[in-house]
Design a protein around this motif. Structure first.
Motif, PDB file in Angstrom:
ATOM      1  N   VAL A 136       0.870  -1.168   0.000  1.00 48.50           N
ATOM      2  CA  VAL A 136       0.000   0.000   0.000  1.00 48.50           C
ATOM      3  C   VAL A 136       0.907   1.218   0.000  1.00 48.50           C
ATOM      4  CG1 VAL A 136      -1.684   1.324   1.314  1.00 48.50           C
ATOM      5  CG2 VAL A 136      -1.823  -1.153   1.266  1.00 48.50           C
ATOM      6  N   SER A 137       0.592   2.151  -0.865  1.00 47.20           N
ATOM      7  CA  SER A 137       1.393   3.356  -0.981  1.00 47.20           C
ATOM      8  C   SER A 137       0.592   4.513  -0.376  1.00 47.20           C
ATOM      9  CB  SER A 137       1.638   3.561  -2.474  1.00 47.20           C
ATOM     10  OG  SER A 137       2.330   4.717  -2.698  1.00 47.20           O
ATOM     11  N   VAL A 138       1.160   5.207   0.604  1.00 48.39           N
ATOM     12  CA  VAL A 138       0.433   6.293   1.277  1.00 48.39           C
ATOM     13  C   VAL A 138       1.173   7.609   1.027  1.00 48.39           C
ATOM     14  CG1 VAL A 138      -0.508   7.113   3.472  1.00 48.39           C
ATOM     15  CG2 VAL A 138      -0.150   4.649   3.121  1.00 48.39           C
ATOM     16  N   HIS A 139       0.529   8.493   0.305  1.00 52.71           N
ATOM     17  CA  HIS A 139       1.111   9.810   0.006  1.00 52.71           C
ATOM     18  C   HIS A 139       0.616  10.754   1.095  1.00 52.71           C
ATOM     19  CE1 HIS A 139       1.429  13.283  -3.177  1.00 52.71           C
ATOM     20  NE2 HIS A 139       2.364  13.342  -2.252  1.00 52.71           N
ATOM     21  N   LEU A 157      15.593   8.041   1.668  1.00 50.56           N
ATOM     22  CA  LEU A 157      14.904   6.751   1.736  1.00 50.56           C
ATOM     23  C   LEU A 157      15.119   6.172   3.128  1.00 50.56           C
ATOM     24  CD1 LEU A 157      13.468   5.160  -0.427  1.00 50.56           C
ATOM     25  CD2 LEU A 157      15.634   4.139  -1.084  1.00 50.56           C
ATOM     26  N   PHE A 158      14.017   5.886   3.836  1.00 49.72           N
ATOM     27  CA  PHE A 158      14.143   5.389   5.211  1.00 49.72           C
ATOM     28  C   PHE A 158      13.518   3.991   5.287  1.00 49.72           C
ATOM     29  CE2 PHE A 158      14.174   9.945   5.228  1.00 49.72           C
ATOM     30  CZ  PHE A 158      15.092  10.303   6.200  1.00 49.72           C
ATOM     31  N   PHE A 159      14.344   3.002   5.515  1.00 50.28           N
ATOM     32  CA  PHE A 159      13.836   1.641   5.738  1.00 50.28           C
ATOM     33  C   PHE A 159      13.625   1.514   7.234  1.00 50.28           C
ATOM     34  CE2 PHE A 159      15.737   1.368   1.663  1.00 50.28           C
ATOM     35  CZ  PHE A 159      15.054   0.372   0.989  1.00 50.28           C
ATOM     36  N   ILE A 160      12.389   1.333   7.635  1.00 49.19           N
ATOM     37  CA  ILE A 160      12.104   1.364   9.074  1.00 49.19           C
ATOM     38  C   ILE A 160      11.594  -0.005   9.516  1.00 49.19           C
ATOM     39  CG2 ILE A 160      10.895   2.582  10.921  1.00 49.19           C
ATOM     40  CD1 ILE A 160      10.418   4.864   8.895  1.00 49.19           C
ATOM     41  N   HIS A 172      10.076  12.785  -0.283  1.00 42.97           N
ATOM     42  CA  HIS A 172      10.139  13.471  -1.579  1.00 42.97           C
ATOM     43  C   HIS A 172      10.597  14.910  -1.421  1.00 42.97           C
ATOM     44  CE1 HIS A 172       8.959  10.625  -4.516  1.00 42.97           C
ATOM     45  NE2 HIS A 172       7.952  10.205  -3.788  1.00 42.97           N
ATOM     46  N   ASP A 173      10.217  15.521  -0.309  1.00 41.54           N
ATOM     47  CA  ASP A 173      10.566  16.926  -0.115  1.00 41.54           C
ATOM     48  C   ASP A 173      10.561  17.195   1.395  1.00 41.54           C
ATOM     49  OD1 ASP A 173      10.647  19.661   0.024  1.00 41.54           O
ATOM     50  OD2 ASP A 173       9.286  19.980  -1.674  1.00 41.54           O
ATOM     51  N   LEU A 174      11.756  17.190   1.986  1.00 38.59           N
ATOM     52  CA  LEU A 174      11.829  17.367   3.441  1.00 38.59           C
ATOM     53  C   LEU A 174      11.387  18.776   3.827  1.00 38.59           C
ATOM     54  CD1 LEU A 174      15.095  15.524   4.564  1.00 38.59           C
ATOM     55  CD2 LEU A 174      12.737  14.858   4.950  1.00 38.59           C
ATOM     56  N   GLU A 175      11.732  19.753   2.992  1.00 38.30           N
ATOM     57  CA  GLU A 175      11.410  21.138   3.338  1.00 38.30           C
ATOM     58  C   GLU A 175       9.892  21.348   3.454  1.00 38.30           C
ATOM     59  OE1 GLU A 175      13.119  23.986   0.654  1.00 38.30           O
ATOM     60  OE2 GLU A 175      11.904  25.582   1.596  1.00 38.30           O
ATOM     61  N   HIS A 176       9.159  20.771   2.476  1.00 37.73           N
ATOM     62  CA  HIS A 176       7.697  20.942   2.519  1.00 37.73           C
ATOM     63  C   HIS A 176       6.997  19.769   3.188  1.00 37.73           C
ATOM     64  CE1 HIS A 176       8.952  23.629  -0.804  1.00 37.73           C
ATOM     65  NE2 HIS A 176       8.153  24.435  -0.142  1.00 37.73           N
ATOM     66  N   GLY A 177       7.790  18.805   3.662  1.00 37.30           N
ATOM     67  CA  GLY A 177       7.217  17.663   4.380  1.00 37.30           C
ATOM     68  C   GLY A 177       6.339  16.787   3.508  1.00 37.30           C
ATOM     69  N   GLU A 178       6.847  16.391   2.327  1.00 37.21           N
ATOM     70  CA  GLU A 178       6.049  15.533   1.449  1.00 37.21           C
ATOM     71  C   GLU A 178       6.664  14.139   1.414  1.00 37.21           C
ATOM     72  OE1 GLU A 178       5.763  16.775  -2.628  1.00 37.21           O
ATOM     73  OE2 GLU A 178       4.330  15.193  -3.089  1.00 37.21           O
ATOM     74  N   PHE A 179       5.845  13.119   1.718  1.00 36.87           N
ATOM     75  CA  PHE A 179       6.360  11.749   1.836  1.00 36.87           C
ATOM     76  C   PHE A 179       5.455  10.759   1.102  1.00 36.87           C
ATOM     77  CE2 PHE A 179       7.555  14.106   5.601  1.00 36.87           C
ATOM     78  CZ  PHE A 179       8.893  13.791   5.765  1.00 36.87           C
ATOM     79  N   VAL A 180       6.062   9.621   0.755  1.00 36.81           N
ATOM     80  CA  VAL A 180       5.266   8.472   0.325  1.00 36.81           C
ATOM     81  C   VAL A 180       5.754   7.279   1.144  1.00 36.81           C
ATOM     82  CG1 VAL A 180       4.637   6.935  -1.557  1.00 36.81           C
ATOM     83  CG2 VAL A 180       4.928   9.354  -2.015  1.00 36.81           C
ATOM     84  N   LEU A 181       4.799   6.620   1.778  1.00 39.86           N
ATOM     85  CA  LEU A 181       5.141   5.470   2.624  1.00 39.86           C
ATOM     86  C   LEU A 181       4.699   4.186   1.930  1.00 39.86           C
ATOM     87  CD1 LEU A 181       5.981   4.276   5.407  1.00 39.86           C
ATOM     88  CD2 LEU A 181       3.639   4.690   6.156  1.00 39.86           C
ATOM     89  N   GLN A 182       5.550   3.185   1.933  1.00 36.32           N
ATOM     90  CA  GLN A 182       5.201   1.880   1.354  1.00 36.32           C
ATOM     91  C   GLN A 182       5.038   0.873   2.486  1.00 36.32           C
ATOM     92  OE1 GLN A 182       4.574   1.914  -1.747  1.00 36.32           O
ATOM     93  NE2 GLN A 182       5.622   3.799  -2.326  1.00 36.32           N
TER      94      GLN A 182
END
Ligand SMILES: Cc1cc2nc3c(=O)[nH]c(=O)nc-3n(C[C@H](O)[C@H](O)[C@H](O)COP(=O)(O)OP(=O)(O)OC[C@H]3O[C@@H](n4cnc5c(N)ncnc54)[C@H](O)[C@@H]3O)c2cc1C
Length: 590
Positions: A136-139, A157-160, A172-182
């Motif tokens: 599942v991809s969560v934007h 890329l953070f493998f958690i 995707h963009d740390l400054e604007h806080g944009e992420f996609v979680l798999q």
């Protein structure tokens, strides 16, 4: 980057050569796909295309003329071969009711992604490994998380892996806080529908280890990881051509998916243009498949291998994904029909939570013999660079076409190289090559003629706006003979072509003017000298050729032909022979 609760390892994937722009005029970048799509649309609008929503072009369902139109909100839903082309049904939503327009075209490019409808309608099968993993991809957005990571753990890329959850976070963009979680999931016990916004927010908190205050989930989508290539790229009597993920789908490990698709388009565009202009024969389309399909096979294997390398990290920590898949399969096959689905779900999640307990501080600590040996092994995998690789310059730039729209040379050597590449798939250094089929090496050049000042890469020799060929020569008599013949024949064929004359360093103006008299009456040439760089060989050394060599570059910057000019007896007939091969003509151009 791999944080457990208290453990955090990071690895740097940047190459100095990237930023020095040694192998390419452009450095590697991390750019979100949705931003790229917006840029591409802007570029298309800039060259006269217009986008239309369904209600902007009316509801006529008959034979729409598509010239320069981009139809948003339309999906290819049917195809029908006709005597002179293909009738495509494009469905759209008209005030809540699905309708289908008919569009008649000569060719249909299926660039409709991994679940390509066009591929299915054309009856083209995929070959390889299916359903390696469901995810599942969560934007989502969170400036709070972006700020924290920028400050504490900058990365992409953070493998958690922690006792509460497992996931891969792409920043995707740390400054604007944009992420996609798999997030991996295991149907039918875990279903995509279980991943509501609330559930996803909870998983984000579990993975992050604290609660960002401003998480805003934008989109939740399921996807399946495959390692497959279409058995053919061209179907329905050369009327349908597959491009990008429609033709190949890899695990997203190493950044090959989009890049391979862009290369497909680059390979195909000039061929289609020359076909439409009546310069090339229809069989040039087949060279798209013979050139691109082997690259897709190679990149599929490489992505699988790289994905396995990434998975060696959780496996080392006692969380082997192959075990998770086996447990899931056992539950499916042995309990599937015996116990209710919700009990299966509880059992599966219980087993996974026992698995994740391997990641707790109780196990993973230096005092625990099992934990300390796992940590030592983890450290050695990371130190030796045996986990996920993110950069593959040798494969991204160094692939070579062996058979196709080119005048092939020394086949034995080409086969030997293909074998060598097959056996050595880990990231290797990119070695520039001027062999036929290779991508032209990058070298910065300075234009010498006053009318054409400026510094440019050899890769920008051919025009980006139209299919253009370039012949690279040194200022030698026999090479000028070939150059004149090439300009004459290109003119006869109505092909765009230019000559690039590479002069020795510091050549004086008077000498350089020699090209004008040698190439007259033609003016489509450029005199250049290379810009010397410390630690970088000269152009001729980089290409491992001597100054008698001439190189014909295709519009996609791959080398179509090379020879030594003093070996050519009759320049005119040699150029006719070469263009006949490159344009796939049945008989030699007269
Ligand atoms: C988690 C993840 C990470 C990735 N990371 C990378 C990376 O770092 N680097 C990289 O190179 N690649 C990466 N990829 C792969 C990359 O996203 C794909 O390879 C790329 O998007 C494929 O481009 P495409 O245009 O072929 O297909 P898509 O991007 O899937 O585009 C297909 C388009 O066709 C449209 N469409 C679908 N059906 C129809 C229809 N019937 N009619 C008309 N239109 C239709 C869709 O709406 C969509 O706009 C990643 C993929 C995933 C899943």
């Amino acid at each position: 980057m791999m944080p457990c609760h208290n453990l955090y390892y990071s690895s740097d994937h940047c190459f100095v050569a990237d930023f020095d722009k040694v192998i390419s005029p452009i450095s590697v970048a991390h750019f979100s796909q949705h931003k790229l799509v917006d840029l591409l649309l802007k570029k298309l609008e800039g060259i006269g295309f217009q986008t239309y929503l369904p209600d902007e072009i009316g509801s006529s369902t008959q034979d729409l003329v598509l010239e320069n139109k981009i139809l948003m909100g339309h999906e290819c839903s049917s195809i029908q071969l006709t005597d002179d082309g293909i009738l495509v049904g494009a469905s759209f939503n008209n005030a809540g009711r699905m309708q289908e327009r008919k569009i008649h075209c000569g060719l249909l490019l299926g660039a409709d992604g991994a679940r390509s409808t066009v591929r299915e309608l054309a009856g083209i099968n995929m070959k390889g490994q299916k359903d390696l993993q469901k995810l599942v991809s969560v934007h989502f957005l969170s400036r709070d998380l972006g700020k924290y990571l920028s400050r504490e753990r900058p990365g992409m890329l953070f493998f958690i892996f922690n006792p509460d959850a497992v996931g891969v976070l792409v920043a995707h963009d740390l400054e604007h806080g944009e992420f996609v979680l798999q997030i991996p999931f295991y149907p039918p016990q875990q279903m995509f529908e279980d991943f509501s916004t609330k559930v996803c927010e909870e998983i984000i908190v579990k993975l992050v280890g604290w609660e960002p205050t401003d998480v805003q989930v934008l989109d939740i989508k399921p996807w399946a990881m495959h390692a497959e290539v279409a058995e053919k790229y061209i179907g329905c009597n050369n009327r349908i051509i597959l491009v990008g993920d429609a033709a190949h789908r890899f695990p997203p490990a190493g950044g090959f998916g989009m890049n391979t698709g862009v290369q497909d388009a680059h390979n195909l565009a000039w061929k289609l243009c020359l076909l439409q202009n009546g310069v090339a024969s229809t069989s040039i389309i087949q060279t798209y498949e013979s050139e691109r399909q082997p690259v897709a096979h190679f990149n599929t294997e490489l992505s699988v291998e790289n994905f396995k390398a990434a998975m060696s990290i959780p496996a080392t920590l006692g969380l082997d994904p192959t075990v998770a898949n086996s447990v899931h399969q056992v539950i499916n096959s042995s309990l599937g029909s015996i116990i209710p689905r919700n009990l299966q779900k509880t059992l599966l999640e219980g087993l996974f939570s026992i698995g994740r307990a391997q990641l707790s501080d109780y196990v993973l600590n230096e005092k625990n013999p099992l934990g300390s040996s796992r940590l030592a092994r983890l450290k050695s995998i990371l130190d030796e660079g045996k986990s996920l690789q993110l950069q593959f310059p040798a494969e991204d730039l160094g692939f070579r076409y062996e058979l196709g729209a080119l005048d092939a040379e020394d086949c034995a050597e080409a086969t030997c190289e293909a074998e060598r590449q097959k056996h050595s798939k880990r990231s290797r250094e990119y070695v520039p090559s001027a062999k036929v089929g290779s991508r032209l090496p990058h070298m910065l050049m300075r234009a010498l003629s006053t009318s054409n000042e400026g510094v440019f890469s050899t890769l920008d020799l051919v025009s980006g706006d139209k299919p253009e060929f370039a012949l690279i020569i040194a200022p030698l008599k026999e090479s000028y003979d070939l150059a004149r013949a090439m300009l004459k024949i290109a003119d006869e064929l109505k092909l765009s072509a230019k000559i690039c004359v590479i002069w020795p360093q510091g050549s004086v103006d008077a000498k350089v003017r020699g090209s004008r008299s040698e190439l007259a009456p033609w003016t489509n040439y450029v005199d250049v000298e290379e810009i010397p760089r410390a630690s970088v060989n000269s152009w001729w050394e980089t290409c491992q050729i001597n100054r008698k060599s001439v190189i014909l570059v295709r519009p996609d910057e791959h080398i179509a032909w090379r020879t030594e000019s003093d070996r050519v007896k009759d320049a005119d007939s040699e150029i006719r022979r070469v263009f006949s091969n490159v344009l796939c003509l049945a008989t030699t151009i007269q």
